[in-house]
Design a protein around this motif. Structure first.
Motif, PDB file in Angstrom:
ATOM      1  N   LEU A 107      46.963  39.208  -5.697  1.00 23.60           N
ATOM      2  CA  LEU A 107      47.272  38.055  -6.531  1.00 23.60           C
ATOM      3  C   LEU A 107      46.830  36.764  -5.861  1.00 23.60           C
ATOM      4  O   LEU A 107      47.136  36.525  -4.694  1.00 23.60           O
ATOM      5  N   SER A 108      46.123  35.948  -6.618  1.00 20.55           N
ATOM      6  CA  SER A 108      45.750  34.619  -6.162  1.00 20.55           C
ATOM      7  C   SER A 108      46.076  33.642  -7.281  1.00 20.55           C
ATOM      8  O   SER A 108      45.664  33.841  -8.429  1.00 20.55           O
ATOM      9  N   LEU A 109      46.849  32.619  -6.947  1.00 17.00           N
ATOM     10  CA  LEU A 109      47.193  31.575  -7.907  1.00 17.00           C
ATOM     11  C   LEU A 109      46.522  30.275  -7.479  1.00 17.00           C
ATOM     12  O   LEU A 109      46.790  29.758  -6.394  1.00 17.00           O
ATOM     13  N   GLN A 110      45.659  29.784  -8.326  1.00 20.17           N
ATOM     14  CA  GLN A 110      45.021  28.493  -8.115  1.00 20.17           C
ATOM     15  C   GLN A 110      45.818  27.499  -8.959  1.00 20.17           C
ATOM     16  O   GLN A 110      45.836  27.608 -10.178  1.00 20.17           O
ATOM     17  N   ALA A 111      46.519  26.593  -8.302  1.00 20.36           N
ATOM     18  CA  ALA A 111      47.412  25.662  -8.993  1.00 20.36           C
ATOM     19  C   ALA A 111      46.751  24.310  -9.181  1.00 20.36           C
ATOM     20  O   ALA A 111      46.023  23.831  -8.308  1.00 20.36           O
ATOM     21  N   HIS A 112      47.048  23.719 -10.340  1.00 21.88           N
ATOM     22  CA  HIS A 112      46.532  22.392 -10.672  1.00 21.88           C
ATOM     23  C   HIS A 112      47.692  21.525 -11.145  1.00 21.88           C
ATOM     24  O   HIS A 112      47.961  21.432 -12.342  1.00 21.88           O
ATOM     25  N   PRO A 113      48.425  20.901 -10.175  1.00 24.05           N
ATOM     26  CA  PRO A 113      49.529  20.031 -10.557  1.00 24.05           C
ATOM     27  C   PRO A 113      49.004  18.783 -11.261  1.00 24.05           C
ATOM     28  O   PRO A 113      47.968  18.245 -10.898  1.00 24.05           O
ATOM     29  N   ALA A 114      49.727  18.365 -12.282  1.00 27.94           N
ATOM     30  CA  ALA A 114      49.376  17.145 -13.012  1.00 27.94           C
ATOM     31  C   ALA A 114      50.648  16.564 -13.598  1.00 27.94           C
ATOM     32  O   ALA A 114      51.268  17.167 -14.474  1.00 27.94           O
ATOM     33  N   GLY A 115      51.059  15.419 -13.084  1.00 28.59           N
ATOM     34  CA  GLY A 115      52.284  14.796 -13.585  1.00 28.59           C
ATOM     35  C   GLY A 115      53.486  15.676 -13.327  1.00 28.59           C
ATOM     36  O   GLY A 115      53.707  16.127 -12.218  1.00 28.59           O
ATOM     37  N   GLU A 116      54.242  15.949 -14.371  1.00 32.81           N
ATOM     38  CA  GLU A 116      55.447  16.766 -14.232  1.00 32.81           C
ATOM     39  C   GLU A 116      55.181  18.240 -14.478  1.00 32.81           C
ATOM     40  O   GLU A 116      56.094  19.051 -14.476  1.00 32.81           O
ATOM     41  N   GLY A 117      53.920  18.598 -14.699  1.00 33.04           N
ATOM     42  CA  GLY A 117      53.577  19.985 -14.973  1.00 33.04           C
ATOM     43  C   GLY A 117      52.617  20.552 -13.951  1.00 33.04           C
ATOM     44  O   GLY A 117      52.106  19.850 -13.071  1.00 33.04           O
ATOM     45  N   CYS A 118      52.393  21.833 -14.061  1.00 32.71           N
ATOM     46  CA  CYS A 118      51.447  22.512 -13.196  1.00 32.71           C
ATOM     47  C   CYS A 118      50.861  23.675 -13.987  1.00 32.71           C
ATOM     48  O   CYS A 118      51.591  24.464 -14.578  1.00 32.71           O
ATOM     49  N   ARG A 119      49.534  23.740 -14.026  1.00 33.41           N
ATOM     50  CA  ARG A 119      48.901  24.884 -14.668  1.00 33.41           C
ATOM     51  C   ARG A 119      48.245  25.725 -13.586  1.00 33.41           C
ATOM     52  O   ARG A 119      47.997  25.243 -12.468  1.00 33.41           O
ATOM     53  N   PHE A 120      47.988  26.991 -13.900  1.00 34.67           N
ATOM     54  CA  PHE A 120      47.463  27.925 -12.909  1.00 34.67           C
ATOM     55  C   PHE A 120      46.279  28.696 -13.456  1.00 34.67           C
ATOM     56  O   PHE A 120      46.198  28.954 -14.652  1.00 34.67           O
ATOM     57  N   VAL A 121      45.388  29.069 -12.555  1.00 34.42           N
ATOM     58  CA  VAL A 121      44.389  30.088 -12.839  1.00 34.42           C
ATOM     59  C   VAL A 121      44.785  31.263 -11.959  1.00 34.42           C
ATOM     60  O   VAL A 121      44.914  31.135 -10.737  1.00 34.42           O
ATOM     61  N   CYS A 122      45.029  32.380 -12.601  1.00 39.47           N
ATOM     62  CA  CYS A 122      45.565  33.556 -11.937  1.00 39.47           C
ATOM     63  C   CYS A 122      44.465  34.611 -11.808  1.00 39.47           C
ATOM     64  O   CYS A 122      43.774  34.897 -12.786  1.00 39.47           O
ATOM     65  N   ALA A 123      44.298  35.167 -10.619  1.00 38.65           N
ATOM     66  CA  ALA A 123      43.357  36.268 -10.399  1.00 38.65           C
ATOM     67  C   ALA A 123      44.140  37.451  -9.838  1.00 38.65           C
ATOM     68  O   ALA A 123      44.802  37.330  -8.799  1.00 38.65           O
ATOM     69  N   ILE A 124      44.087  38.566 -10.559  1.00 42.29           N
ATOM     70  CA  ILE A 124      44.809  39.772 -10.166  1.00 42.29           C
ATOM     71  C   ILE A 124      43.795  40.869  -9.880  1.00 42.29           C
ATOM     72  O   ILE A 124      42.961  41.198 -10.730  1.00 42.29           O
ATOM     73  N   THR A 125      43.867  41.436  -8.689  1.00 39.44           N
ATOM     74  CA  THR A 125      42.978  42.525  -8.296  1.00 39.44           C
ATOM     75  C   THR A 125      43.833  43.755  -8.018  1.00 39.44           C
ATOM     76  O   THR A 125      44.553  43.797  -7.017  1.00 39.44           O
ATOM     77  N   PRO A 126      43.769  44.754  -8.891  1.00 40.00           N
ATOM     78  CA  PRO A 126      44.573  45.966  -8.681  1.00 40.00           C
ATOM     79  C   PRO A 126      44.209  46.647  -7.358  1.00 40.00           C
ATOM     80  O   PRO A 126      43.043  46.638  -6.952  1.00 40.00           O
ATOM     81  N   PRO A 127      45.196  47.232  -6.702  1.00 36.93           N
ATOM     82  CA  PRO A 127      44.914  47.935  -5.449  1.00 36.93           C
ATOM     83  C   PRO A 127      44.151  49.232  -5.720  1.00 36.93           C
ATOM     84  O   PRO A 127      44.098  49.704  -6.857  1.00 36.93           O
ATOM     85  N   GLU A 128      43.579  49.800  -4.662  1.00 32.72           N
ATOM     86  CA  GLU A 128      42.872  51.078  -4.792  1.00 32.72           C
ATOM     87  C   GLU A 128      43.802  52.122  -5.388  1.00 32.72           C
ATOM     88  O   GLU A 128      44.994  52.135  -5.118  1.00 32.72           O
ATOM     89  N   GLY A 129      43.226  52.971  -6.212  1.00 31.07           N
ATOM     90  CA  GLY A 129      44.002  54.051  -6.815  1.00 31.07           C
ATOM     91  C   GLY A 129      44.521  53.726  -8.204  1.00 31.07           C
ATOM     92  O   GLY A 129      45.018  54.595  -8.900  1.00 31.07           O
ATOM     93  N   GLU A 130      44.429  52.475  -8.618  1.00 27.64           N
ATOM     94  CA  GLU A 130      44.861  52.096  -9.962  1.00 27.64           C
ATOM     95  C   GLU A 130      43.747  52.400 -10.961  1.00 27.64           C
ATOM     96  O   GLU A 130      42.573  52.360 -10.611  1.00 27.64           O
ATOM     97  N   ALA A 131      44.138  52.694 -12.194  1.00 23.99           N
ATOM     98  CA  ALA A 131      43.157  52.991 -13.240  1.00 23.99           C
ATOM     99  C   ALA A 131      42.238  51.798 -13.470  1.00 23.99           C
ATOM    100  O   ALA A 131      41.028  51.944 -13.609  1.00 23.99           O
ATOM    101  N   GLU A 132      42.828  50.620 -13.535  1.00 24.19           N
ATOM    102  CA  GLU A 132      42.040  49.397 -13.675  1.00 24.19           C
ATOM    103  C   GLU A 132      41.620  48.954 -12.282  1.00 24.19           C
ATOM    104  O   GLU A 132      42.457  48.828 -11.390  1.00 24.19           O
ATOM    105  N   THR A 133      40.342  48.711 -12.096  1.00 24.73           N
ATOM    106  CA  THR A 133      39.872  48.292 -10.783  1.00 24.73           C
ATOM    107  C   THR A 133      39.250  46.899 -10.804  1.00 24.73           C
ATOM    108  O   THR A 133      39.019  46.321  -9.752  1.00 24.73           O
ATOM    109  N   GLU A 134      38.979  46.380 -11.984  1.00 23.51           N
ATOM    110  CA  GLU A 134      38.347  45.074 -12.098  1.00 23.51           C
ATOM    111  C   GLU A 134      39.385  43.960 -11.936  1.00 23.51           C
ATOM    112  O   GLU A 134      40.525  44.086 -12.385  1.00 23.51           O
ATOM    113  N   THR A 135      38.970  42.864 -11.336  1.00 28.69           N
ATOM    114  CA  THR A 135      39.828  41.694 -11.216  1.00 28.69           C
ATOM    115  C   THR A 135      40.018  41.071 -12.596  1.00 28.69           C
ATOM    116  O   THR A 135      39.071  40.930 -13.355  1.00 28.69           O
TER     117      THR A 135
END
Length: 157
Positions: free
Chosen positions: A104-132
């Motif tokens: 898991l990688s969270l790229q945070a972009h705080p702005a004012g009273e809020g914060c938005r994120f770009v999330c990247a999830i990379t399944p570990p080896e052995g999972e059916a889904e292997t793509e980020t």
């Protein structure tokens, strides 16, 4: 079974687009857990398990989602991730990235009273889904997120 779940849980995002780090704890006495165990052909206690395995879940726009277990993750590592995220949110110094291992990688972009994120999830080896999987989490209230992070830390104690 959602009413029977307990344990630490951290959700970052909205009702329809989020990433969640959870350590579910099921109650073997819950009727839904008992029914699911019967369907699986195991005892309710075996179905509920020890409640010590972490999982990462996500959903994007209420449609695409997924999840996987993180059997090697310890409470201390989850706490470290939350501590680093909380510290960065407290500085409010601009965009930052916080990672939870390689999954898991969270790229945070705080702005004012809020914060938005770009999330990247990379399944570990052995999972059916292997793509980020990469997706944007809409802005969340930064103060509410800080409170959620503090509550999550408290649930680990």
């Amino acid at each position: 079974m959602s009413t029977a779940m307990g344990g630490p849980a951290l959700f970052i995002g909205t009702d329809t687009t989020y990433v969640a780090l959870v350590r579910p704890r099921l109650d073997p006495a819950d009727p839904e857990v008992r029914a699911a165990a019967e369907q699986a052909g195991v005892s309710p206690e075996e179905f509920a398990g020890p409640g010590t395995v972490w999982a990462l879940m996500w959903e994007e726009d209420g449609v695409d989602g997924g999840g996987f277990e993180l059997p090697g993750l310890r409470d201390a590592e989850a706490e470290d991730f939350v501590d680093r995220l909380l510290a960065e949110l407290s500085f409010e110094s601009g965009p930052f990235t916080v990672a939870a291992g390689e999954v898991l990688s969270l790229q945070a972009h705080p702005a004012g009273e809020g914060c938005r994120f770009v999330c990247a999830i990379t399944p570990p080896e052995g999972e059916a889904e292997t793509e980020t999987v990469t997706f944007a989490i809409p802005a969340v209230d930064a103060d509410a997120l800080r409170a959620d992070l503090a509550d999550f830390r408290g649930s680990l104690a």
